[in-house]
Design a protein around this motif. Sequence first.
Motif, PDB file in Angstrom:
ATOM      1  N   ARG A  92     -31.868 -16.837  19.396  1.00  0.00           N
ATOM      2  CA  ARG A  92     -30.437 -16.977  19.719  1.00  0.00           C
ATOM      3  C   ARG A  92     -30.187 -16.500  21.139  1.00  0.00           C
ATOM      4  O   ARG A  92     -30.986 -15.755  21.714  1.00  0.00           O
ATOM      5  CB  ARG A  92     -29.554 -16.172  18.772  1.00  0.00           C
ATOM      6  N   GLY A  93     -29.045 -16.942  21.713  1.00  0.00           N
ATOM      7  CA  GLY A  93     -28.632 -16.513  23.041  1.00  0.00           C
ATOM      8  C   GLY A  93     -27.145 -16.820  23.217  1.00  0.00           C
ATOM      9  O   GLY A  93     -26.563 -17.636  22.493  1.00  0.00           O
ATOM     10  N   PHE A  94     -26.511 -16.150  24.179  1.00  0.00           N
ATOM     11  CA  PHE A  94     -25.080 -16.394  24.393  1.00  0.00           C
ATOM     12  C   PHE A  94     -24.724 -16.165  25.864  1.00  0.00           C
ATOM     13  O   PHE A  94     -25.470 -15.511  26.612  1.00  0.00           O
ATOM     14  CB  PHE A  94     -24.235 -15.482  23.503  1.00  0.00           C
ATOM     15  N   ALA A  95     -23.567 -16.698  26.244  1.00  0.00           N
ATOM     16  CA  ALA A  95     -22.954 -16.455  27.558  1.00  0.00           C
ATOM     17  C   ALA A  95     -21.472 -16.196  27.320  1.00  0.00           C
ATOM     18  O   ALA A  95     -20.838 -16.877  26.516  1.00  0.00           O
ATOM     19  CB  ALA A  95     -23.142 -17.650  28.479  1.00  0.00           C
ATOM     20  N   GLU A  96     -20.925 -15.195  28.029  1.00  0.00           N
ATOM     21  CA  GLU A  96     -19.541 -14.797  27.798  1.00  0.00           C
ATOM     22  C   GLU A  96     -18.883 -14.439  29.125  1.00  0.00           C
ATOM     23  O   GLU A  96     -19.509 -13.803  29.982  1.00  0.00           O
ATOM     24  CB  GLU A  96     -19.499 -13.604  26.851  1.00  0.00           C
ATOM     25  N   VAL A  97     -17.613 -14.859  29.289  1.00  0.00           N
ATOM     26  CA  VAL A  97     -16.887 -14.600  30.543  1.00  0.00           C
ATOM     27  C   VAL A  97     -15.476 -14.120  30.215  1.00  0.00           C
ATOM     28  O   VAL A  97     -14.789 -14.720  29.380  1.00  0.00           O
ATOM     29  CB  VAL A  97     -16.819 -15.868  31.417  1.00  0.00           C
ATOM     30  N   GLU A 112     -22.431 -19.905  22.572  1.00  0.00           N
ATOM     31  CA  GLU A 112     -23.566 -19.315  21.847  1.00  0.00           C
ATOM     32  C   GLU A 112     -24.385 -20.423  21.205  1.00  0.00           C
ATOM     33  O   GLU A 112     -23.839 -21.432  20.739  1.00  0.00           O
ATOM     34  CB  GLU A 112     -23.063 -18.346  20.783  1.00  0.00           C
ATOM     35  N   VAL A 113     -25.717 -20.235  21.188  1.00  0.00           N
ATOM     36  CA  VAL A 113     -26.624 -21.210  20.569  1.00  0.00           C
ATOM     37  C   VAL A 113     -27.644 -20.453  19.710  1.00  0.00           C
ATOM     38  O   VAL A 113     -28.045 -19.332  20.034  1.00  0.00           O
ATOM     39  CB  VAL A 113     -27.330 -22.072  21.643  1.00  0.00           C
ATOM     40  N   GLU A 127     -24.239 -25.845  19.537  1.00  0.00           N
ATOM     41  CA  GLU A 127     -23.692 -24.648  20.175  1.00  0.00           C
ATOM     42  C   GLU A 127     -22.298 -24.332  19.626  1.00  0.00           C
ATOM     43  O   GLU A 127     -21.573 -25.223  19.210  1.00  0.00           O
ATOM     44  CB  GLU A 127     -23.616 -24.807  21.704  1.00  0.00           C
ATOM     45  N   GLU A 128     -21.972 -23.041  19.645  1.00  0.00           N
ATOM     46  CA  GLU A 128     -20.667 -22.580  19.172  1.00  0.00           C
ATOM     47  C   GLU A 128     -19.838 -22.131  20.370  1.00  0.00           C
ATOM     48  O   GLU A 128     -20.338 -21.431  21.251  1.00  0.00           O
ATOM     49  CB  GLU A 128     -20.845 -21.411  18.193  1.00  0.00           C
ATOM     50  N   ARG A 129     -18.553 -22.521  20.367  1.00  0.00           N
ATOM     51  CA  ARG A 129     -17.682 -22.167  21.482  1.00  0.00           C
ATOM     52  C   ARG A 129     -16.348 -21.656  20.944  1.00  0.00           C
ATOM     53  O   ARG A 129     -15.865 -22.108  19.919  1.00  0.00           O
ATOM     54  CB  ARG A 129     -17.435 -23.378  22.393  1.00  0.00           C
ATOM     55  N   ARG A 130     -15.770 -20.698  21.691  1.00  0.00           N
ATOM     56  CA  ARG A 130     -14.461 -20.188  21.331  1.00  0.00           C
ATOM     57  C   ARG A 130     -13.782 -19.599  22.567  1.00  0.00           C
ATOM     58  O   ARG A 130     -14.452 -19.190  23.526  1.00  0.00           O
ATOM     59  CB  ARG A 130     -14.552 -19.148  20.213  1.00  0.00           C
ATOM     60  N   LEU A 131     -12.465 -19.548  22.499  1.00  0.00           N
ATOM     61  CA  LEU A 131     -11.661 -18.953  23.561  1.00  0.00           C
ATOM     62  C   LEU A 131     -10.651 -18.030  22.898  1.00  0.00           C
ATOM     63  O   LEU A 131      -9.843 -18.460  22.074  1.00  0.00           O
ATOM     64  CB  LEU A 131     -10.932 -20.037  24.382  1.00  0.00           C
ATOM     65  N   ASP A 132     -10.706 -16.726  23.248  1.00  0.00           N
ATOM     66  CA  ASP A 132      -9.827 -15.719  22.653  1.00  0.00           C
ATOM     67  C   ASP A 132      -8.990 -15.049  23.730  1.00  0.00           C
ATOM     68  O   ASP A 132      -9.335 -15.071  24.926  1.00  0.00           O
ATOM     69  CB  ASP A 132     -10.657 -14.650  21.928  1.00  0.00           C
TER      70      ASP A 132
END
Length: 399
Positions: A92-97, A112-113, A127-132
């Motif tokens: 697994r891996g992720f990127a966050e901003v 995230e994947v 891949e999973e994507r979200r905006l909070d």
Amino acid sequence: MRILAIRGENLASLAKPFEINLAAEPLSGAGLFAITGDTGAGKSTILDALCLALYGDYPRVNIDRRETVLDPSGKQHQVSDPRHILRRGTGRGFAEVDFIGADAIGYRARWEVRRAGGKANGRLQNEERRLDFLDGSGSVATGKTDVKSAIIAKTGFNFDQFRRTVLLAQGEFDAFLLAGDSQRAELLEKITGTDIYTRISIRVHTLTKEHEQILKLLEQRQHDTGVMDHEARQRLEKEYAEQRQNASKLKQQRENLQKHINSATNIQNAAKNLALAQDALKQAQANWQQADQDKLHLEALDAVAPLRSQAMQLAKEKRSLIESQKALQQAETELELAKKKLENATRQYEEKQNIAKEASAQVGLFEPVWRQADKLDEQQNAARQELFKVQEKTIATTQ
């Protein structure tokens, strides 16, 4: 927009979890800083993580080639698939901003994947994507499509605009310089925030066109209806004012005549009273004739007091009758004169009223057109002033 922090894990050459906090010292106080390191140390991967978290894509794989590569799971994938950034040997891996959007609100975007079962050779999952919201108050959007639309709305850039302005990848600076005039103008408007003037200019141009069309229609209607010229209109208005003045005078005359009518009414009432007095006189005369037969007898009884007082009363009534007859004749004469004056005045008043109504109707036919034309002139002047202001602001911004 403003980037606050970049985080990630297991992306290309960056194995361990990492975080770059641009909102904390020493980076928050630095006007300018550089990302340095040896080849393959992960400098570009940090920028890849920034793009992945925001747009689910990054410049190094945003290519049109249809080549495929073999994945550790044994499956063939397109070389442009952004999931290939996942580090080899990881599940697994992720990127966050974290960033401040164009609406001055803080947001956290995450990409995230995973591989099936978390195994290093498992099949790549979607891949999973979200905006909070950054303050943890809730989610703005989830899923690739919704998050993509939300990111564009919150940042004001699509991926292509972002990578050509905010983030210029290696070798792509010339792509911005060589972009067409319309593309470069659009990007510069996004960066400087001057796109509002373009929208204002377009709006003013559209309103001007609409008002010109309305003006043409009104002019055509004016031509079709044969609107009178200015001099004819002034003559008609002058005549209308004179008629109104005459009508006012006639109204005053009518009020005066009404007073005479009231006097005539009083005279008629007096005539009725006179008729009653005449009836009483006739009765008195009949009584007198009857009394004449008994005159001799009355003379003999002249010494009787009650009969003397009655005779005196009768004489008084005769004198009153004569005065009433004179008053009646005078009242009848005045009544006839008043009736003639009333008939003449009423006829003149009705004639003037008809003339005034015709003049008022002719003026009223053109008042809607004049009001519409005046309103249109005001709108067109307002539109021109707004256009001049926009042009002045645009010239000032360009300088």
